[in-house]
Write a protein that holds these residues in place. Structure first.
Motif, PDB file in Angstrom:
ATOM      1  N   ASN A 327      36.557  43.383  35.695  1.00  0.00           N
ATOM      2  CA  ASN A 327      37.643  44.250  36.172  1.00  0.00           C
ATOM      3  C   ASN A 327      37.237  45.716  36.189  1.00  0.00           C
ATOM      4  O   ASN A 327      37.714  46.494  37.009  1.00  0.00           O
ATOM      5  N   LYS A 330      35.061  46.063  39.442  1.00  0.00           N
ATOM      6  CA  LYS A 330      35.479  45.307  40.631  1.00  0.00           C
ATOM      7  C   LYS A 330      35.424  46.150  41.901  1.00  0.00           C
ATOM      8  O   LYS A 330      34.916  45.710  42.936  1.00  0.00           O
ATOM      9  N   GLU A 334      33.064  45.499  45.228  1.00  0.00           N
ATOM     10  CA  GLU A 334      33.572  45.400  46.606  1.00  0.00           C
ATOM     11  C   GLU A 334      32.755  46.299  47.530  1.00  0.00           C
ATOM     12  O   GLU A 334      32.378  45.925  48.640  1.00  0.00           O
ATOM     13  N   PHE A 390      43.304  32.267  48.922  1.00  0.00           N
ATOM     14  CA  PHE A 390      42.066  33.006  49.181  1.00  0.00           C
ATOM     15  C   PHE A 390      41.502  32.705  50.574  1.00  0.00           C
ATOM     16  O   PHE A 390      40.353  33.001  50.853  1.00  0.00           O
ATOM     17  N   ALA A 395      42.376  38.519  52.196  1.00  0.00           N
ATOM     18  CA  ALA A 395      41.938  38.292  50.813  1.00  0.00           C
ATOM     19  C   ALA A 395      40.670  39.085  50.525  1.00  0.00           C
ATOM     20  O   ALA A 395      39.762  39.147  51.353  1.00  0.00           O
ATOM     21  N   SER A 396      40.651  39.693  49.365  1.00  0.00           N
ATOM     22  CA  SER A 396      39.471  40.464  48.953  1.00  0.00           C
ATOM     23  C   SER A 396      38.269  39.534  48.802  1.00  0.00           C
ATOM     24  O   SER A 396      38.363  38.481  48.173  1.00  0.00           O
ATOM     25  N   ASP A 399      37.245  39.138  45.130  1.00  0.00           N
ATOM     26  CA  ASP A 399      38.177  38.266  44.412  1.00  0.00           C
ATOM     27  C   ASP A 399      37.948  36.808  44.779  1.00  0.00           C
ATOM     28  O   ASP A 399      38.016  35.914  43.929  1.00  0.00           O
ATOM     29  N   THR A 400      37.680  36.558  46.062  1.00  0.00           N
ATOM     30  CA  THR A 400      37.440  35.185  46.518  1.00  0.00           C
ATOM     31  C   THR A 400      36.166  34.633  45.892  1.00  0.00           C
ATOM     32  O   THR A 400      36.135  33.497  45.403  1.00  0.00           O
ATOM     33  N   GLN A 402      34.758  35.637  43.144  1.00  0.00           N
ATOM     34  CA  GLN A 402      35.022  35.457  41.712  1.00  0.00           C
ATOM     35  C   GLN A 402      35.811  34.176  41.475  1.00  0.00           C
ATOM     36  O   GLN A 402      35.540  33.422  40.528  1.00  0.00           O
ATOM     37  N   PHE A 403      36.780  33.887  42.339  1.00  0.00           N
ATOM     38  CA  PHE A 403      37.580  32.666  42.212  1.00  0.00           C
ATOM     39  C   PHE A 403      36.690  31.428  42.378  1.00  0.00           C
ATOM     40  O   PHE A 403      36.788  30.464  41.609  1.00  0.00           O
TER      41      PHE A 403
END
Length: 1323
Positions: A327, A330, A334, A390, A395-396, A399-400, A402-403
């Motif tokens: 975090n 992050k 990006e 996602f 969608a970032s 973040d995708t 990371q998911f």
């Protein structure tokens, strides 16, 4: 007071003066000039740092080398000074001085790192270049030291500018035309060729050009030009490349330690600069045409506007950034993705590689951070996963990714859980379910729910791939049979797919056998007949006397395919055929074992253990280390001067060691003059085996050699069973089963050594037999019998030479086998295609963006410590050992070494425990949790003790699982024990051979062993400290993540167009960095100074009571007083507090004596000044009215009553009593005892038997009769009538081993047994 707080700092000052005595005169001048507060340690370090300030004096190679030595000598001391010094809060000047010293060190250390990398393994360097470099780094040091608050971003900017300037200087010195990279392929030039115009390119690039024109100046060159370069040009290019690699190595370490490292979250400026460095240049058309699409780490260049296109370097950067929390960085990640996307604009394949690299990096980083709560993390991820969230364009990306990484991590854990649940009973190498079974089931249920709601089969596909790679195809099918929800729609389990037949891997040797039979060569056919007969016996196939050999061979192959144990059968058959037909000298010995076992008698068989004591390298570390033996024959190594200086206890119970060089009786110095290495086969049960090195053979090589050995001996049974038995030290009843079990263990150990599943390991054995058939290694050597150890060593050296190229090509060979299986009819199975990682066979899937990319769900083998160990173990050299002993030491013992960092906490805990036991009565009944819950502990103490307990718990768990691997002699009765919150805290007390003692000794041993191994390479002078001096900076602090990240940063790999990846690790540089970062400057810890607490100091109760009786007359309490205590005392807390006071009183009376008629309360109040204790007496029956003559009787009665209450609370009051006295009574004996006790004065029985248990019991044999022993104990304590009452009805069959159970039965029988006790929290 000053010395108490600063003794460590003063000791550091003494050590500094010893290292450089000239500082004393400098200090005198400083203090004569101006007498400030004398912070001698910091002032001394300040003087030393000024002495090593970089100057023009460093313009020669020798001067630089000496400067490096001087700075290196300061390095360990710098780690010792800390901001956490109590005087910092009292003296502002000291705070400023410390800040100044640390800043000076930071600046000096950066210059030191550069020159250390530059001069490593060099004997000379170009003088002109050295002068230029020294000037640049003097400038750097001056710039850095000018400003106290130099920001990391500014440091980074300055160092990179200086490095670019250094690179330009190197260009000037080494390259006339200034060419650094090949302008055609953009790679580092390793094979230079010089065109007529003078420009330099790669030789291969020039050959591939269509137009004969220089890419730089456009000059034409002749069509018949042959790319060549002068010797001078080649040397210049090689020197320049080496210089760049050294600078690159420095730059990675600089970023790792000085820019990121253990600091706080890096500033946005630093992250931006790092991202700019890692972003790769757009490739030229020529570069795009190059077959190798990824450059290796050696091209990492801090001198261009980009660093390197290698995924290794990008992932290393990501991992360094991720250390500061996802975090926190992050936003920067990006930005990193967007910048990289601008660069990767050529093909979808490059995109796939890049996105998967990011996902794999994020996934890798989760493993070390989540070991303690992996179930919770996986369940949380799977139960809340929403794939559709996602899939939108908004969608970032980060973040995708990371998911996806979290999902992959969680699914991998589900595979592990399913393996435990389904396979643990059937497969011995699968660990049983551990931890909370309900939590594990919750994880599986969350996965089921995810699969039910998912719009894509990718989670199921990835789970199947994990199951296959973890366990193999057949175990995977068993799991799928039990958990059918895992199968994607349209995929079925083939009912006809049994275990994979490896007959196809035997085709070459079967063809050779058939050709020999067809050609009817009598000699060759004669070799095959015994093989066929043996296999017919093993398989129990019907015998047809005149049947042709071809038909018999076919029958054997058919029988193998149908056999329930065909996996091992095929290995044995392949071995037999290879031995019969191979001309390799290495097979001669095994051929004799198989067909003529009597010939091998008296041979030293390969891989059998040698006499470890005879070879001093196995145990001798210090110059004077000496072996001694206990009277039971156990060996002990005495360190330091080689003569005993402390007393310990052997596992047999005898004392070993001695005091003041005087050995204990029966402890004898042993001169090892005879090599007791056994001939023949000397391994024991397969269940006790583990993966291990033998001489210069790596564990994987040992496993292969033993697989051949056990197959040969198994076959030899059917030739001459007695000859095989005569080779064996142990002679099992079922010798065939013995070797089958060993062969199975060989494959399990090989799987572990290679980090593979057992199916891959079995294929590896077959591939090696193919490799062996075609080998000529050992030609012209007589290796058919091995009568001398030198012969065995020669055989093993040849075998190692044979295995090295085999292991290097193993990955490719296994891939070829899988591809072959895919081409078979059976290989068309859809499930097999999924397991083998083929592209998705599913069509018309919804567009799920990144989640729907097939590349995201590749199974990628993680770089593990076990994988690296296998590679390192290939580096053994005959007579030299391993070339990288420090890496091997760390990696082989990392499971426990990573806990060494908690030694200071463990020492603090043990000191607290010793204090607790010395100053409280009844501490032995406390559990770990009760001890940690004491309100007297501060939060900091409680936190540190919790860490220490957790460490002891983990290390002890490791020792219990692999006692032979821990190098610790563990008493057998301790092995079954585990540690939890309810464990008696006594187990953590550092008493001889307790759990706490063994764990502490192991951690100290691990630290000392690593330091010893490193100093043998660095030749540094060792520091030796006591446990009292151990601080967090004194101990090793290295984790698996540290080693993996450092290894990746020193790896080079190339990905070809077909996706093949070749990886090389720079172990030499890695070992050097590991020593400098984690080991250099760490001290040896004297094990004998660790906190210890002899059990006899807890058993001085008898001594104290004897002394009290000698000082003043004692009387028993009256019967009524005893009865009142046993009936009315109901509080364990109150009794414990009273007993603690009585202990203090008794210890004073034992020394000083006193008036027997004096009131106890008055003595405690007036003599001992313990007013609070007198107040506590008022809550106890009888106590306030007792006199000093009653103290022992009172102590005895209250102790017994407290134990009665503890039994009623389901606690064990006899933790200190050896378990040999804890045997349970049978139901019949218990019933008879209850009847016998009905006529006994139970109060007195409980009190007296309790006294016998807690005081003299250890001196009694458990097999002695209870009745006679109890009667003898009572003779000096009670009259004859009382003795008769207490012992008359006891059965003579009761033994002392039952005594604890007898006492507890008496408690249950007694009328005082009542549930009305006061249950309370112990304090």
């Amino acid at each position: 007071m000053e010395y108490f707080y600063l003794r460590e700092e003063y000791q550091l000052f003494v050590d500094l003066v010893k290292s450089d005595e000239t500082v004393t005169s400098e200090l005198q001048k400083l203090y004569e000039k101006d007498l400030p507060e004398m912070f001698v340690t910091l002032d001394t370090l300040n003087i030393l740092l000024k002495k090593v300030q970089p100057t023009d004096n460093l313009l020669s190679f020798e001067a630089c080398t000496e400067w490096l030595r001087r700075v290196k000598s300061i390095k360990p001391w710098m780690e010792w000074i800390s901001i956490d010094n109590y005087q910092i809060h009292l003296y502002e000047k000291k705070r400023e001085l410390l800040k100044s010293v640390l800043h000076q060190w930071t600046c000096t250390n950066i210059v030191y790192m550069f020159f250390d990398h530059l001069l490593h393994n060099e004997t000379q360097i170009d003088e002109k270049l050295l002068r230029l470099l020294v000037k640049q780094f003097i400038f750097t040091w001056n710039r850095l030291t000018e400003t106290q608050n130099f920001e990391p971003a500014e440091t980074f900017e300055l160092v990179t500018k200086v490095l670019k300037k250094c690179n330009e200087n190197a260009d000037t010195v080494y390259l006339v035309k200034g060419v650094k990279d090949c302008k055609s392929c953009l790679l580092e030039i390793t094979d230079p060729a010089e065109l007529p115009c003078g420009h330099i390119f790669c030789s291969q690039c020039i050959r591939e050009w269509r137009s004969k024109q220089c890419k730089i100046c456009k000059d034409n060159f002749p069509e018949d030009y042959t790319p060549t370069a002068t010797v001078a040009t080649r040397e210049a290019v090689a020197c320049h490349n080496k210089f760049r690699r050294k600078c690159n190595s420095f730059f990675v370490e600089f970023v790792t330690t000085s820019v990121l490292g253990d600091r706080g979250t890096p500033s946005p400026e630093v992250i931006t600069r790092l991202i700019q460095f890692v972003a790769c240049k757009p490739s030229s058309p020529e570069h795009q045409a190059v077959k190798r699409v990824c450059k290796s780490k050696s091209e990492l260049s801090p001198f261009e506007e980009c660093m390197d296109t290698s995924p290794t370097i990008k992932s290393s950067l990501l991992k360094l950034l991720l250390q500061h929390g996802f975090n926190n960085i992050k936003v920067h990640l990006e930005k990193y993705l967007s910048e990289m996307e601008e660069k990767i604009s050529i093909s979808k394949r490059n995109w796939d590689h890049f996105y998967f690299m990011v996902v794999h990096c994020l996934e890798d980083f989760m493993y070390p951070s989540s070991q303690d709560d992996v179930n919770h993390l996986a369940e949380s991820c799977l139960s809340t996963a929403d794939l559709s969230a996602f899939c939108s364009r908004n969608a970032s990306k980060i973040d995708t990714l990371q998911f996806i990484a979290r999902l992959r991590f969680s699914i991998s854990h589900v595979a592990t859980v399913l393996g435990r649940q389904v396979l643990c009973g059937a497969a011995p190498n699968i660990p049983s379910p551990s931890g909370n079974k309900q939590e594990e089931q919750d994880v599986v249920n969350a996965m089921k729910k995810l699969v039910a709601n998912a719009q894509t089969p990718w989670p199921q596909i990835f789970l199947i791939r994990n199951l296959y790679n973890n366990y193999g195809f057949i175990p995977m099918q068993k799991i799928l049979q039990a958990e059918k929800w895992i199968l994607p729609r349209g995929v079925e389990i083939s009912q006809h797919m049994g275990a994979w037949s490896n007959i196809t891997l035997m085709f070459s040797v079967l063809d050779r056998a058939e050709n020999k039979i067809k050609n009817k060569d009598p000699q060759e056919v004669q070799r095959l007949i015994p093989v066929i007969k043996k296999m017919e016996n093993i398989l129990q196939t019907p015998l047809v006397p005149e049947e042709p050999l071809e038909n018999k061979m076919k029958k054997i192959v058919d029988a193998l395919c149908r056999h329930k144990n065909k996996v091992l059968m095929e290995v044995v058959f392949h071995t037999a055929l290879t031995l019969a037909l191979s001309q390799s000298p290495l097979t001669q010995l095994f051929r004799n074992i198989c067909f003529n076992p009597h010939v091998v008698k008296g041979s030293y068989l390969p891989t059998m253990p040698g006499d470890l004591l005879f070879d001093q390298k196995n145990w001798k570390i210090g110059q004077y280390d000496t072996p001694w033996t206990c009277q039971c024959g156990s060996y002990w190594i005495v360190t330091n001067c080689g003569r005993p200086g402390e007393v310990k206890q052997c596992l047999c119970g005898a004392k070993v060691g001695g005091i003041n060089h005087k050995p204990e009786r029966g402890f004898v110095r042993k001169a090892i003059t005879e090599d007791k290495t056994g001939k023949g086969y000397i391994l024991g049960s397969p269940s006790t085996r583990r993966i291990e090195l033998e001489r210069d053979l790596s564990p994987a090589s040992v496993c292969l050699a033993r697989a051949l050995l056990h197959s040969s001996m198994l076959l030899g049974i059917y030739t001459d069973k007695q000859a095989i038995l005569s080779l064996m030290t142990e002679k099992p009843k079922d010798v065939a089963k013995f070797f089958w079990d060993h062969l199975e263990k060989d494959i399990e150990c090989l799987a572990e050594a290679l980090s593979r599943n057992t199916e891959d390991a079995t294929v590896t054995v077959h591939l090696f037999l193919q490799h062996l058939s075609n080998s000529t290694t050992g030609q012209n050597m007589a290796l058919n019998i091995l009568p001398r150890q030198e012969d065995r060593r020669q055989w093993e050296t040849c075998f190692k030479t044979l295995t090295q190229p085999f292991f290097q090509a193993l990955e490719q060979s296994l891939t070829s086998v899988k591809q072959q299986r895919m081409r078979d009819a059976q290989g068309s199975n859809l499930l097999l295609q999924i397991a083998y990682g083929q592209m998705s066979p599913f069509k018309d899937q919804p567009n799920l963006g990144l989640i729907g990319m097939s590349y995201m769900w590749r199974f990628e083998q993680r770089t593990s410590i076990q994988t690296l160990m296998h590679l390192l173990q290939q580096e053994h050299r005959e007579g030299e050992g391993n070339r990288y002993p420090v890496l091997l030491e760390l990696m082989s013992k990392l499971q426990n070494i990573q806990h060494v960092q908690h030694l200071p906490d463990i020492f603090s805990l043990q000191k607290a425990l010793i204090h607790f036991f010395q100053n409280s009565h009844g501490g032995e009944i406390y559990s770990v949790q009760q001890f940690l819950d004491q309100h007297e502990l501060s939060e900091d103490q409680r936190s540190a003790f919790c860490r220490a307990v957790a460490t002891i718990q983990k290390v002890w768990s490791n020792i219990r699982m692999k006692p032979l691997c821990s190098d610790v002699r563990v008493p057998p009765d301790l092995l079954p024990k585990d540690i939890n919150a309810n464990t008696a805290v006594l187990k953590l007390l550092p008493t001889p051979l307790s759990i706490g003692y063994l764990v502490t000794r192991l951690l100290i041993q691990l630290q000392n062993s690593c330091v010893d191994t490193a100093t043998q390479i660095t030749k540094e002078k060792q520091r030796v400290i006591s446990a009292e001096e151990v601080k967090p900076s004194s101990v090793l602090k290295v984790t698996e993540n540290d080693l993996i990240t450092a290894t990746l940063a020193n790896s080079q790999y190339v990905i070809e167009e077909d996706g093949t990846k070749t990886t090389h690790f720079d172990f030499q540089t890695l070992q050097r960095q590991v020593i400098q970062r984690f080991i250099s400057g760490k001290p040896i810890i004297k094990a004998q100074t660790a906190p210890s607490f002899a059990l006899n100091s807890m058993k001085t109760l008898q001594y104290t009571k004897t002394k009290v009786r000698e000082q003043l007359q004692q009387e028993s309490l009256s019967v009524n007083q005893l009865k009142r205590i046993m009936e009315e005392a109901r509080s364990v807390n109150a009794i414990s507090q009273t007993l603690a006071t009585l202990k203090v009183v008794a210890e004073f009376l034992a020394v000083t004596g006193g008036d027997p008629e004096r009131q106890l309360s008055e003595y405690v109040k007036n003599e001992l000044k313990m007013d609070a204790s007198v107040e506590q007496f008022r809550d106890m029956p009888v106590v306030p009215n007792t006199q000093l003559k009653h103290i022992l009787s009172l102590w005895q009665t209250l102790s017994a009553k407290r134990s009665v209450l503890l039994v009623q609370m389901n606690q064990n009051p006899f933790c200190l009593v050896s378990e040999q006295y804890h045997e349970e009574l049978s139901a019949e004996k218990e019933k008879a005892l209850t009847t016998a006790l009905s006529t006994v004065n139970l109060d007195l029985f409980l009190i007296e038997l309790h006294e016998m248990i807690i005081v003299p019991l250890d001196s009694f044999d458990p097999q002695w009769g209870l009745k006679e022993t109890f009667r003898s104990f009572l003779e000096d304590r009670q009259d004859d009538a009382c003795i008769a009452n207490l012992t008359g009805t006891l059965s003579p069959d009761l033994l002392l081993k039952d005594v604890v159970s007898i006492w507890k039965t008496a408690v249950r029988t007694s009328k005082v047994h009542s549930p009305t006790y006061i249950q309370e929290r112990l304090t």
